[in-house]
Design an enzyme around this catalytic site. Structure first.
Site, short mmCIF file in Angstrom:
data_model
loop_
_atom_site.label_atom_id
_atom_site.label_comp_id
_atom_site.label_asym_id
_atom_site.label_seq_id
_atom_site.Cartn_x
_atom_site.Cartn_y
_atom_site.Cartn_z
N SER A 39 0.83 -1.21 0.00
CA SER A 39 0.00 0.00 0.00
C SER A 39 0.86 1.26 0.00
O SER A 39 0.59 2.22 -0.73
CB SER A 39 -0.92 0.00 1.22
OG SER A 39 -1.86 -1.04 1.15
N ARG A 43 1.57 4.23 -3.06
CA ARG A 43 1.37 5.65 -2.78
C ARG A 43 2.66 6.44 -2.98
O ARG A 43 2.64 7.58 -3.45
CB ARG A 43 0.80 5.82 -1.37
CG ARG A 43 -0.69 5.43 -1.31
CD ARG A 43 -1.14 5.15 0.12
NE ARG A 43 -2.58 4.91 0.18
CZ ARG A 43 -3.16 3.75 -0.15
NH1 ARG A 43 -2.42 2.73 -0.59
NH2 ARG A 43 -4.48 3.60 -0.06
N GLY A 115 -5.97 -3.43 -8.18
CA GLY A 115 -7.09 -2.57 -7.87
C GLY A 115 -6.66 -1.24 -7.29
O GLY A 115 -7.29 -0.20 -7.54
N ARG A 143 -13.91 -6.58 -11.01
CA ARG A 143 -14.05 -5.94 -9.70
C ARG A 143 -14.86 -4.64 -9.80
O ARG A 143 -14.78 -3.92 -10.79
CB ARG A 143 -12.66 -5.69 -9.08
CG ARG A 143 -11.90 -6.99 -8.86
CD ARG A 143 -10.53 -6.78 -8.29
NE ARG A 143 -10.59 -6.30 -6.92
CZ ARG A 143 -9.52 -6.06 -6.17
NH1 ARG A 143 -8.32 -6.23 -6.69
NH2 ARG A 143 -9.64 -5.63 -4.94
N SER A 188 -13.40 1.70 3.02
CA SER A 188 -12.51 1.32 1.91
C SER A 188 -11.42 2.36 1.76
O SER A 188 -11.70 3.52 1.41
CB SER A 188 -13.30 1.19 0.60
OG SER A 188 -12.43 1.14 -0.51
N GLN A 190 -9.22 2.44 -0.58
CA GLN A 190 -9.08 2.81 -1.99
C GLN A 190 -10.11 3.87 -2.37
O GLN A 190 -9.79 4.83 -3.07
CB GLN A 190 -9.21 1.57 -2.87
CG GLN A 190 -8.06 0.59 -2.71
CD GLN A 190 -8.24 -0.68 -3.52
OE1 GLN A 190 -9.27 -0.89 -4.14
NE2 GLN A 190 -7.23 -1.54 -3.49
N ASP A 337 -7.51 -8.37 4.09
CA ASP A 337 -6.54 -9.11 3.27
C ASP A 337 -5.98 -10.33 3.98
O ASP A 337 -5.41 -11.22 3.32
CB ASP A 337 -5.39 -8.19 2.86
CG ASP A 337 -5.77 -7.24 1.75
OD1 ASP A 337 -6.77 -7.52 1.03
OD2 ASP A 337 -5.11 -6.21 1.59
N ARG A 368 -13.01 -14.79 -2.63
CA ARG A 368 -12.24 -15.39 -1.54
C ARG A 368 -13.14 -16.09 -0.52
O ARG A 368 -12.71 -17.05 0.12
CB ARG A 368 -11.40 -14.32 -0.84
CG ARG A 368 -10.19 -13.88 -1.65
CD ARG A 368 -9.35 -12.86 -0.90
NE ARG A 368 -8.24 -12.39 -1.73
CZ ARG A 368 -7.51 -11.33 -1.46
NH1 ARG A 368 -7.78 -10.59 -0.39
NH2 ARG A 368 -6.51 -10.98 -2.25
N ARG A 413 -3.18 -14.06 -2.20
CA ARG A 413 -3.40 -14.36 -0.79
C ARG A 413 -3.81 -15.82 -0.60
O ARG A 413 -3.38 -16.48 0.36
CB ARG A 413 -4.50 -13.46 -0.21
CG ARG A 413 -4.32 -11.97 -0.45
CD ARG A 413 -3.24 -11.35 0.38
NE ARG A 413 -3.17 -9.91 0.15
CZ ARG A 413 -2.17 -9.13 0.48
NH1 ARG A 413 -1.10 -9.63 1.08
NH2 ARG A 413 -2.19 -7.83 0.23
#
Length: 453
Positions: A39, A43, A115, A143, A188, A190, A337, A368, A413
């Site tokens: 993450s 960024r 994503g 997605r 979220s 995102q 996650d 998942r 994952r």
């Protein structure tokens, strides 16, 4: 773009191939640093591209997902000069477009499986007079994206075809974005980040209020780029217009990657591991708190701060007796996650573990929720869903049967979770498409083997 090596990958782990994972002959022992936080790496690249000047970065994760972000900002006019370091990380510079804004790309931007790349880019592009088509692989194209496009449209951005839920989508930015106060229907990071990144260039305060805390890396990192932000438990805001300014960033280890080593140590007798220089952001270590509630011998220790991010050590030791627990909906965003690997731990615990309101798992890289239930069933473990809740009835002393074969569905994952079923069990397992671990943790098996050597 200048990145001097491809993501590390075992030739035997190409798409569609099956890899045999054999039980570890020794316990996991010792200290290790996991690769850079995914993450934060995304960024660092994206914010550096937005900034005025040249940002120096180190510790950046070298993975397929992060390379998607590097390729995307390069297509938009940033200059990324990153080299693979001896420890496998990326380091170097990102020269941003600053107040000039991104350029019109020559063609569609392929976000691969990422994503984070696609959704944050929507916010990055929104304030500029460019028209950009975003696409990705088949998994990313499945997605949901309307959760991102809807608030950005309220600010003035346009998306075509109108009303489409999935990629590919074409975004037309707006040079006079309106600020927005957004009551988000979901927690979220995102979604929140896309709105905040667009809001940097709106005149006034743009804010997001969430029903539960989500990862707060964006609002913690933006001040390092000179952007005024507010970071609360469930609310974040940015005041614009502002032009991000270049800075220097060192990315700590990824707690989501560390979670797999932690869980391996808990399940493999006589193991004791220490993961150093890892992000201990409270929004990222919910898995540690969940494991503590299950009776696991696991602890964290903050050693320093990088910017506003706490960094330190996670220690984990084999725990012979684990117990089931209930994880409320308010905590799911901090472990979303890690739920697959936590489910594997729950399969070894006494009693029933319940994860409340985990419907978001259905729209990850694969479904998942279904995959976890089916995978645990192969191991002889009862797991089921009731509405959006996941139930797992554990079996202390679980010994999965021989001949197990897991299909990852191309989900990194799940690949690491099912690999642990073999590494920490008594029988080899087969894992299809194991190479997808290169999305987030290319050296996963190598690190496990180092700790077991």
């Amino acid at each position: 773009m200048s990145v001097d090596a491809s993501v590390r990958e075992d030739p035997a782990d190409q798409a569609g191939s099956v890899r045999t994972i054999r039980p570890l002959g020794r316990p996991l022992q010792g200290s290790i640093r996991v690769p850079g936080d995914k993450s934060l790496s995304h960024r660092a690249v994206l914010f550096g591209a937005m900034a005025e000047g040249t940002t120096r970065v180190s510790g950046v994760l070298d993975s397929q997902d992060v390379r998607s972000s590097v390729a995307a900002v390069t297509a938009l006019g940033a200059k990324a000069d990153l080299a693979v370091q001896p420890d496998g990380s990326l380091a170097g510079t990102v020269e941003g477009w600053g107040s000039a804004g991104p350029r019109q790309p020559d063609g569609p931007i392929d976000c691969g499986n990422s994503g984070t790349t696609a959704r944050l880019l929507m916010g990055v592009i929104a304030p500029w007079d460019v028209e950009v088509t975003l696409t990705g692989d088949s998994s990313l194209q499945s997605r949901p994206m309307r959760r991102i496009t809807a608030p950005l449209m309220k600010m003035g951005a346009e998306f075509f075809p109108a009303g489409r839920e999935h990629l590919p989508l074409t975004e037309r930015g707006c040079a006079s974005l309106a600020p927005l106060h957004y009551e988000s229907p979901m927690a979220s990071a995102q979604l929140k980040s896309a709105i905040l990144l667009a809001g940097i260039y709106a005149h006034g305060e743009t804010s997001v209020v969430e029903p539960a805390p989500s990862r707060n890396h964006t609002e913690l990192m933006l001040p390092q780029f000179g952007v005024p932000t507010m970071a609360g438990e469930r609310e974040a805001a940015v005041t614009g217009p502002a032009t991000p300014r270049a800075c220097a960033l060192d990315v700590p280890g990824d707690p989501s990657s560390a979670a797999f080593l932690v869980c391996a140590a808990l399940l493999k007798p006589e193991s004791a591991v220490e993961i150093t220089d890892v992000s201990l952001n409270p929004t990222r270590i919910g898995f540690v708190r969940t494991l503590e509630r299950m009776g696991a011998d696991v602890s964290v220790s903050v050693v320093k701060h990088v910017g506003k991010e706490p960094v330190g050590t996670i220690t984990a030791r084999f725990t012979a007796r684990l117990r089931g627990c209930e994880v409320p909906a308010s905590k799911i965003a901090s472990i979303v996650d890690e739920i697959p690997v936590l489910s594997l731990v729950a399969a070894h615990a006494a009693g029933i573990t319940v994860f409340r309101q985990v419907g978001e798992l259905r729209v990850k890289e694969t479904d998942r929720l279904r995959a976890v239930i089916e995978g645990l069933a192969l191991m002889g473990v009862d797991a089921w869903e009731e509405g959006d809740d996941l139930f797992i009835e554990g079996q202390p002393g679980l010994h999965p049967p021989a001949g197990l074969s897991f299909d990852t569905g191309g989900d990194h994952r799940l690949a690491m979770t099912w690999a642990l079923a073999g590494l920490c069990g008594n029988e080899p397992v087969s894992v299809r498409d194991f190479g997808c671990v290169s999305v987030s943790y290319p050296g996963f098996i190598n690190d496990i083997e180092r700790l077991a050597s």
